[in-house]
Design an enzyme around this catalytic site. Sequence first.
Site, PDB file in Angstrom:
ATOM      1  CD  GLU A 103     -10.223 -58.884 -32.271  1.00  0.00           C
ATOM      2  OE1 GLU A 103     -10.047 -59.012 -33.478  1.00  0.00           O
ATOM      3  OE2 GLU A 103     -10.046 -59.785 -31.423  1.00  0.00           O
ATOM      4  CE1 TYR A 115      -7.702 -50.496 -24.229  1.00  0.00           C
ATOM      5  CE2 TYR A 115      -9.639 -51.837 -24.635  1.00  0.00           C
ATOM      6  CZ  TYR A 115      -8.325 -51.725 -24.236  1.00  0.00           C
ATOM      7  OH  TYR A 115      -7.623 -52.844 -23.847  1.00  0.00           O
TER       8      TYR A 115
HETATM    9  C1  LIG Z   1      -8.085 -52.161 -18.294  1.00  0.00           C
HETATM   10  C2  LIG Z   1      -6.943 -51.779 -17.367  1.00  0.00           C
HETATM   11  C3  LIG Z   1      -5.618 -51.916 -18.124  1.00  0.00           C
HETATM   12  C4  LIG Z   1      -7.125 -50.321 -16.887  1.00  0.00           C
HETATM   13  O1  LIG Z   1      -5.997 -49.971 -16.107  1.00  0.00           O
HETATM   14  P1  LIG Z   1      -6.116 -48.933 -14.873  1.00  0.00           P
HETATM   15  O2  LIG Z   1      -4.735 -48.573 -14.475  1.00  0.00           O
HETATM   16  O3  LIG Z   1      -6.998 -49.493 -13.831  1.00  0.00           O
HETATM   17  O4  LIG Z   1      -6.860 -47.714 -15.592  1.00  0.00           O
HETATM   18  P2  LIG Z   1      -6.724 -46.162 -15.216  1.00  0.00           P
HETATM   19  O5  LIG Z   1      -6.625 -46.005 -13.736  1.00  0.00           O
HETATM   20  O6  LIG Z   1      -5.621 -45.583 -16.039  1.00  0.00           O
HETATM   21  O7  LIG Z   1      -8.112 -45.593 -15.705  1.00  0.00           O
HETATM   22  C5  LIG Z   1      -8.216 -44.989 -16.962  1.00  0.00           C
HETATM   23  C6  LIG Z   1      -9.686 -44.862 -17.333  1.00  0.00           C
HETATM   24  O8  LIG Z   1     -10.209 -46.175 -17.555  1.00  0.00           O
HETATM   25  C7  LIG Z   1     -11.543 -46.246 -17.039  1.00  0.00           C
HETATM   26  N1  LIG Z   1     -11.553 -47.160 -15.906  1.00  0.00           N
HETATM   27  C8  LIG Z   1     -10.509 -47.882 -15.436  1.00  0.00           C
HETATM   28  N2  LIG Z   1     -10.902 -48.623 -14.374  1.00  0.00           N
HETATM   29  C9  LIG Z   1     -12.224 -48.360 -14.189  1.00  0.00           C
HETATM   30  C10 LIG Z   1     -13.206 -48.824 -13.261  1.00  0.00           C
HETATM   31  N3  LIG Z   1     -12.897 -49.710 -12.299  1.00  0.00           N
HETATM   32  N4  LIG Z   1     -14.438 -48.352 -13.393  1.00  0.00           N
HETATM   33  C11 LIG Z   1     -14.771 -47.474 -14.347  1.00  0.00           C
HETATM   34  N5  LIG Z   1     -13.885 -46.990 -15.254  1.00  0.00           N
HETATM   35  C12 LIG Z   1     -12.637 -47.431 -15.167  1.00  0.00           C
HETATM   36  C13 LIG Z   1     -11.905 -44.842 -16.617  1.00  0.00           C
HETATM   37  O9  LIG Z   1     -12.435 -44.186 -17.743  1.00  0.00           O
HETATM   38  C14 LIG Z   1     -10.555 -44.256 -16.265  1.00  0.00           C
HETATM   39  O10 LIG Z   1     -10.470 -42.870 -16.381  1.00  0.00           O
HETATM   40  P3  LIG Z   1     -10.811 -41.919 -15.115  1.00  0.00           P
HETATM   41  O11 LIG Z   1     -10.083 -42.467 -13.947  1.00  0.00           O
HETATM   42  O12 LIG Z   1     -10.291 -40.581 -15.551  1.00  0.00           O
HETATM   43  O13 LIG Z   1     -12.291 -41.979 -14.981  1.00  0.00           O
HETATM   44  C15 LIG Z   1      -6.951 -52.672 -16.086  1.00  0.00           C
HETATM   45  O14 LIG Z   1      -8.257 -52.654 -15.537  1.00  0.00           O
HETATM   46  C16 LIG Z   1      -6.524 -54.099 -16.312  1.00  0.00           C
HETATM   47  O15 LIG Z   1      -5.321 -54.411 -16.332  1.00  0.00           O
HETATM   48  N6  LIG Z   1      -7.512 -55.020 -16.492  1.00  0.00           N
HETATM   49  C17 LIG Z   1      -7.207 -56.438 -16.648  1.00  0.00           C
HETATM   50  C18 LIG Z   1      -6.617 -56.725 -18.009  1.00  0.00           C
HETATM   51  C19 LIG Z   1      -7.552 -56.299 -19.121  1.00  0.00           C
HETATM   52  O16 LIG Z   1      -8.751 -56.496 -19.065  1.00  0.00           O
HETATM   53  N7  LIG Z   1      -6.934 -55.713 -20.175  1.00  0.00           N
HETATM   54  C20 LIG Z   1      -7.663 -55.292 -21.360  1.00  0.00           C
HETATM   55  C21 LIG Z   1      -7.726 -56.405 -22.351  1.00  0.00           C
HETATM   56  S1  LIG Z   1      -8.526 -55.882 -23.853  1.00  0.00           S
END
Ligand SMILES: CC(C)(COP(=O)(O)OP(=O)(O)OC[C@H]1O[C@@H](n2cnc3c(N)ncnc32)[C@H](O)[C@@H]1OP(=O)(O)O)[C@@H](O)C(=O)NCCC(=O)NCCS
Length: 146
Positions: A103, A115
């Site tokens: 979720e 996701y």
């Molecule tokens: C969600 C989260 C875990 C993503 O981690 P991350 O290390 O920044 O993500 P990645 O660098 O591996 O990116 C993977 C993909 O996610 C998407 N993505 C991640 N950050 C993004 C951004 N700022 N803008 C757009 N797409 C994004 C893209 O599709 C990306 O793929 P791409 O780089 O090939 O385009 C991170 O933003 C986070 O910790 N957020 C706070 C906690 C949270 O919200 N967790 C989810 C709860 S349900």
Amino acid sequence: MKIELLSQHDISRLVEIEQHANPYPWQQNAFVSSFADSYFSYKLLDDSGEIQGFYFAQLILEQLELFNICVASDMQGRGYGKVLLQHFLQEGRSRGATEAFLEVRSTNDNAIALYEKCGFSKTGVRQNYYVQGDSKADAILMALVM
Ligand SMILES: CC(C)(COP(=O)(O)OP(=O)(O)OC[C@H]1O[C@@H](n2cnc3c(N)ncnc32)[C@H](O)[C@@H]1OP(=O)(O)O)[C@@H](O)C(=O)NCCC(=O)NCCS
């Protein structure tokens, strides 16, 4: 970077990462209660052994659920979220999961993009599921057949 099992000793660092990275952070008690039997959780360590990300999952029969995933705010956007999510799926598969669920807040565009990139599809919406003071947000339900 390497990925290892989390332990309860890591909780203070997890709380710190959540407080900075997540506008709706888990509190300490949520972490404590996520070390129960059906749960598994892993941490992402940098080269100096500091935790820079983590996830919490639960496997019940063949159903895998992602409860939390987070990357430290200054390490985001470098592919570590994807590394953690792929580890979650691989670990779930090796433990016998056939479907994965999660979720996510409808406003969390970064997480939803991550996701979808890893194969999850939207399967439903829970209206006004997240309530915080006066603000409400829908929960998007997502699933993946493994
Ligand atoms: C969600 C989260 C875990 C993503 O981690 P991350 O290390 O920044 O993500 P990645 O660098 O591996 O990116 C993977 C993909 O996610 C998407 N993505 C991640 N950050 C993004 C951004 N700022 N803008 C757009 N797409 C994004 C893209 O599709 C990306 O793929 P791409 O780089 O090939 O385009 C991170 O933003 C986070 O910790 N957020 C706070 C906690 C949270 O919200 N967790 C989810 C709860 S349900």
